[in-house]
Design a protein around this motif. Structure first.
Motif, PDB file in Angstrom:
ATOM      1  N   ILE A 119       4.221   0.817   8.626  1.00  0.00           N
ATOM      2  CA  ILE A 119       4.979   1.468   7.555  1.00  0.00           C
ATOM      3  C   ILE A 119       6.381   0.868   7.534  1.00  0.00           C
ATOM      4  CG2 ILE A 119       5.914   3.645   6.683  1.00  0.00           C
ATOM      5  CD1 ILE A 119       3.584   5.077   8.079  1.00  0.00           C
ATOM      6  N   LYS A 120       6.757   0.302   6.413  1.00  0.00           N
ATOM      7  CA  LYS A 120       8.037  -0.394   6.305  1.00  0.00           C
ATOM      8  C   LYS A 120       9.105   0.440   5.596  1.00  0.00           C
ATOM      9  CE  LYS A 120       6.042  -3.900   8.182  1.00  0.00           C
ATOM     10  NZ  LYS A 120       6.276  -4.146   9.630  1.00  0.00           N
ATOM     11  N   ALA A 121       8.671   1.410   4.782  1.00  0.00           N
ATOM     12  CA  ALA A 121       9.638   2.179   4.001  1.00  0.00           C
ATOM     13  C   ALA A 121       9.017   3.515   3.614  1.00  0.00           C
ATOM     14  CB  ALA A 121      10.060   1.396   2.754  1.00  0.00           C
ATOM     15  N   MET A 155       0.839  -1.200   0.000  1.00  0.00           N
ATOM     16  CA  MET A 155       0.000   0.000   0.000  1.00  0.00           C
ATOM     17  C   MET A 155       0.871   1.245   0.000  1.00  0.00           C
ATOM     18  SD  MET A 155      -3.164   0.907   2.548  1.00  0.00           S
ATOM     19  CE  MET A 155      -4.445   2.082   2.054  1.00  0.00           C
ATOM     20  N   VAL A 156       0.571   2.185  -0.880  1.00  0.00           N
ATOM     21  CA  VAL A 156       1.265   3.466  -0.934  1.00  0.00           C
ATOM     22  C   VAL A 156       0.359   4.519  -0.299  1.00  0.00           C
ATOM     23  CG1 VAL A 156       2.279   5.243  -2.409  1.00  0.00           C
ATOM     24  CG2 VAL A 156       2.497   2.817  -3.034  1.00  0.00           C
ATOM     25  N   GLN A 157       0.795   5.054   0.842  1.00  0.00           N
ATOM     26  CA  GLN A 157       0.076   6.141   1.487  1.00  0.00           C
ATOM     27  C   GLN A 157       0.895   7.423   1.363  1.00  0.00           C
ATOM     28  OE1 GLN A 157      -1.313   5.212   5.468  1.00  0.00           O
ATOM     29  NE2 GLN A 157      -1.967   3.147   4.874  1.00  0.00           N
ATOM     30  N   GLY A 158       0.261   8.548   1.645  1.00  0.00           N
ATOM     31  CA  GLY A 158       0.934   9.823   1.499  1.00  0.00           C
ATOM     32  C   GLY A 158       1.027  10.565   2.816  1.00  0.00           C
ATOM     33  N   ALA A 159       2.080  11.361   2.953  1.00  0.00           N
ATOM     34  CA  ALA A 159       2.217  12.200   4.142  1.00  0.00           C
ATOM     35  C   ALA A 159       1.332  13.430   4.058  1.00  0.00           C
ATOM     36  CB  ALA A 159       3.679  12.611   4.328  1.00  0.00           C
ATOM     37  N   GLY A 160       0.587  13.561   2.978  1.00  0.00           N
ATOM     38  CA  GLY A 160      -0.362  14.653   2.785  1.00  0.00           C
ATOM     39  C   GLY A 160      -1.162  14.400   1.526  1.00  0.00           C
ATOM     40  N   SER A 161      -2.118  15.255   1.256  1.00  0.00           N
ATOM     41  CA  SER A 161      -2.897  15.141   0.023  1.00  0.00           C
ATOM     42  C   SER A 161      -2.071  15.633  -1.160  1.00  0.00           C
ATOM     43  CB  SER A 161      -4.175  15.972   0.132  1.00  0.00           C
ATOM     44  OG  SER A 161      -5.018  15.477   1.150  1.00  0.00           O
ATOM     45  N   GLY A 170       9.177  21.218   3.547  1.00  0.00           N
ATOM     46  CA  GLY A 170       8.936  20.582   4.838  1.00  0.00           C
ATOM     47  C   GLY A 170       8.774  19.086   4.787  1.00  0.00           C
ATOM     48  N   VAL A 171       9.421  18.415   3.833  1.00  0.00           N
ATOM     49  CA  VAL A 171       9.173  16.981   3.683  1.00  0.00           C
ATOM     50  C   VAL A 171       9.684  16.187   4.881  1.00  0.00           C
ATOM     51  CG1 VAL A 171      11.304  16.398   2.429  1.00  0.00           C
ATOM     52  CG2 VAL A 171       9.206  15.091   2.012  1.00  0.00           C
ATOM     53  N   ILE A 172      10.757  16.642   5.529  1.00  0.00           N
ATOM     54  CA  ILE A 172      11.238  15.931   6.716  1.00  0.00           C
ATOM     55  C   ILE A 172      10.174  15.981   7.814  1.00  0.00           C
ATOM     56  CG2 ILE A 172      12.980  15.904   8.535  1.00  0.00           C
ATOM     57  CD1 ILE A 172      15.011  16.915   6.489  1.00  0.00           C
ATOM     58  N   ALA A 173       9.583  17.161   7.990  1.00  0.00           N
ATOM     59  CA  ALA A 173       8.521  17.283   8.989  1.00  0.00           C
ATOM     60  C   ALA A 173       7.303  16.457   8.601  1.00  0.00           C
ATOM     61  CB  ALA A 173       8.134  18.751   9.159  1.00  0.00           C
ATOM     62  N   GLN A 174       6.996  16.399   7.293  1.00  0.00           N
ATOM     63  CA  GLN A 174       5.862  15.582   6.843  1.00  0.00           C
ATOM     64  C   GLN A 174       6.022  14.138   7.303  1.00  0.00           C
ATOM     65  OE1 GLN A 174       5.213  15.654   2.588  1.00  0.00           O
ATOM     66  NE2 GLN A 174       5.804  17.808   2.448  1.00  0.00           N
ATOM     67  N   LEU A 175       7.196  13.571   7.002  1.00  0.00           N
ATOM     68  CA  LEU A 175       7.395  12.146   7.244  1.00  0.00           C
ATOM     69  C   LEU A 175       7.673  11.848   8.717  1.00  0.00           C
ATOM     70  CD1 LEU A 175       9.489  11.573   4.029  1.00  0.00           C
ATOM     71  CD2 LEU A 175       7.263  10.562   4.487  1.00  0.00           C
ATOM     72  N   VAL A 176       8.574  12.606   9.321  1.00  0.00           N
ATOM     73  CA  VAL A 176       8.874  12.379  10.731  1.00  0.00           C
ATOM     74  C   VAL A 176       7.670  12.733  11.594  1.00  0.00           C
ATOM     75  CG1 VAL A 176      10.385  13.038  12.649  1.00  0.00           C
ATOM     76  CG2 VAL A 176      11.337  12.743  10.355  1.00  0.00           C
ATOM     77  N   PRO A 188       1.384  -4.274   4.366  1.00  0.00           N
ATOM     78  CA  PRO A 188       2.493  -3.355   4.657  1.00  0.00           C
ATOM     79  C   PRO A 188       2.356  -2.066   3.841  1.00  0.00           C
ATOM     80  CG  PRO A 188       3.235  -5.165   3.276  1.00  0.00           C
ATOM     81  CD  PRO A 188       1.823  -5.483   3.656  1.00  0.00           C
ATOM     82  N   VAL A 189       2.942  -0.992   4.370  1.00  0.00           N
ATOM     83  CA  VAL A 189       2.735   0.341   3.806  1.00  0.00           C
ATOM     84  C   VAL A 189       4.068   0.991   3.464  1.00  0.00           C
ATOM     85  CG1 VAL A 189       1.861   2.673   4.304  1.00  0.00           C
ATOM     86  CG2 VAL A 189       0.575   0.653   5.074  1.00  0.00           C
ATOM     87  N   VAL A 190       4.085   1.719   2.336  1.00  0.00           N
ATOM     88  CA  VAL A 190       5.163   2.635   1.973  1.00  0.00           C
ATOM     89  C   VAL A 190       4.596   4.044   2.052  1.00  0.00           C
ATOM     90  CG1 VAL A 190       6.655   3.440   0.104  1.00  0.00           C
ATOM     91  CG2 VAL A 190       6.358   0.979   0.493  1.00  0.00           C
ATOM     92  N   LEU A 191       5.301   4.952   2.720  1.00  0.00           N
ATOM     93  CA  LEU A 191       4.816   6.324   2.889  1.00  0.00           C
ATOM     94  C   LEU A 191       5.567   7.256   1.951  1.00  0.00           C
ATOM     95  CD1 LEU A 191       2.833   8.059   4.603  1.00  0.00           C
ATOM     96  CD2 LEU A 191       4.774   8.557   6.105  1.00  0.00           C
TER      97      LEU A 191
END
Length: 485
Positions: free
Chosen positions: A190-192, A6-12, A170-176, A159-162
């Motif tokens: 989330i595995k990766a 599954m591919v999820q996103g840190a935002g829309s 701000g991608v570091i803040a998105q993911l972390v 399992p999920v990839v984000l």
């Protein structure tokens, strides 16, 4: 054994749909039977499957990337916004109800069952299922009863990839930050991770990838450089359709309706090098142009009122007086008539409103939705026209005698006596190269012949190569888990 990731996103709008399309094409090129799946989508840009159901347009593109026909099981729940607080709910291709956002939660247990059913049915004919999330799992206020992201991933044990979007900053803040707000169980699913839409030298973000990996414990799959050809693929969100302004050429103006729907009609036009397409936002006048194209709408009467409030009715009348051409598709067709009646209050209060009056037809809304793929013929040129209908309402009147399309010997659509104003319910008609060239040539456009379908296929191939060149796709495939019965 069928596997899934599954591919999820840190935002829309981080590019999930495009990523899944590229992954589908890549693994299909490896010889796998790949299928896309999105448990819940929210879009008014729908596609019609061969069996007469509705799914999100993105899943239809992803099916194309897999080399298969779109199926209702690829998107079992589709939400089609009708107002700011309510949506039509489509379940396994058919309309279930129209509900307010606050009442939607009551449906979710029932809808999760439909999602799991479709997912397992889809798995029966696949080696790999690539699942697309919706929005972001970081919206933890929506976690209870969720069927779009972690709720589905948990129920199906996937399992999920984000994916994060560096282009918006701000991608570091998105993911972390996503890792920080998720429950330990969801974060552990989330595995990766990957970073999308990078402009410039990707090695400049090596330290950023290390920071994200160290702070989350997730494996880095890579950084995806900006994909310049994304605009050549059918868009699901009107925000992804850019005005294609070119010097000279045939000019088309498209008023951006509030509830614009099924606007894939615009994709072949905006990609045509011989055309200039301008998406006109409310507050701007309709420009002087050769053709005004009024697209489909999820709420025709409300969009007609907004059309008038923007002053576009005055601009359109001036355009017609100057001898300009007008084409209305679906809701746009209904707006061009003399009146629209909604006696059952399907779009709001029961009422009848005057139309723009450029076609001598009248529309009456009815509860039965027309859903069908259509093969027709352009009467003037004899060229085939293929598309789909997806609408409420019946339209009739004297100008249907001037129909410009024919289906099984029956007239389709309507036109004014001088032929400058036309309308029909057929979406996707411009995908056909011969018809598009013939229709536009009659309006004075020159040199508009190109192979749109081949261009989409070639772009999907290029996208697959693009992802293969920057992501560890062997690692991604190894992360996919078995589909459990």
């Amino acid at each position: 054994m069928t596997r899934a990731i599954m591919v999820q996103g840190a935002g829309s709008n981080v590019g999930k749909s495009m990523l899944v399309a590229g992954l589908c094409r890549h693994f299909a090129q490896r010889g796998l039977r790949v299928r896309p799946f999105k448990p819940q989508n929210m879009s008014n840009n729908a596609a019609v499957t061969a069996d007469g159901g509705e799914i999100g347009r993105a899943q239809a593109l992803q099916a194309m990337a897999c080399g298969v026909e779109p199926m209702i099981d690829m998107n079992p729940v589709l939400l089609k916004p009708e107002t700011d607080t309510g949506s039509q709910v489509i379940v396994q291709g058919k309309r279930l109800a129209t509900v307010r956002a606050r009442d939607y939660a009551r449906l979710k247990p029932q809808l999760l069952g439909a999602c799991i059913e479709s997912y397992r049915r889809l798995a029966g004919g696949a080696d790999l299922i690539i699942i697309e999330g919706a929005g972001s799992p970081a919206e933890i206020n929506l976690r209870a009863g969720d069927i779009a992201n972690m709720g589905f991933a948990e129920a199906a044990d996937v399992p999920v990839v984000l994916a994060g979007d560096i282009d918006r900053g701000g991608v570091i803040a998105q993911l972390v930050g996503t890792h920080a707000v998720l429950s330990p169980a969801d974060a552990g699913r989330i595995k990766a991770f990957l970073v999308n839409k990078f402009r410039g030298d990707v090695t400049l973000f090596d330290d950023g990838m290390t920071e994200i990996a160290d702070r989350t414990g997730w494996a880095p799959l890579g950084v995806v450089p900006w994909f310049d050809q994304a605009s050549r693929l059918p868009a699901e969100d009107i925000l992804d359709i850019r005005s294609a302004r070119r010097d000279g050429g045939f000019r088309i103006a498209v008023p951006r309706l509030n509830r614009i729907a099924n606007f894939d009609d615009l994709d072949p036009l905006s990609n045509d090098p011989g055309l200039s397409v301008e998406i006109v936002k409310a507050g701007d006048p309709l420009p002087v142009c050769d053709l005004v194209l009024i697209p489909g709408s999820k709420t025709t009467i409300a969009d007609l009122e907004a059309f008038r409030a923007a002053g576009w009715d005055i601009d359109l009348a001036a355009h017609v007086r100057r001898g300009g051409h007008v084409l209305g598709i679906c809701g746009g067709y209904q707006m061009l008539g003399r009146s629209i009646a909604d006696p059952l209050g399907l779009e709001g209060p029961a009422r009848t409103v005057p139309g723009l009056g450029h076609l001598d037809v009248e529309t009456t809304m009815a509860p039965t939705k027309h859903l069908a793929r259509v093969a027709a013929r352009d009467i003037a040129s004899g060229t085939p026209v293929r598309g789909y209908e997806i609408h409420l309402g019946e339209t009739a009147g004297p100008d249907t005698a001037h129909a410009w399309l024919s289906r099984d010997g029956h007239a389709v659509g309507a036109a004014s006596a001088d032929g400058r104003v036309r309308g029909c319910y057929l979406h996707g008609l411009f995908n056909g190269d011969a018809f598009r060239a013939a229709y536009l040539a009659r309006l004075g456009a020159q040199g508009t012949a190109f192979d749109y379908g081949a261009g989409v296929e070639a772009t999907l191939d290029t996208l697959a190569d693009h992802l293969a060149g920057c992501l560890d796709l062997d690692a991604l495939h190894a992360l996919a888990g078995p589909v459990r019965a």
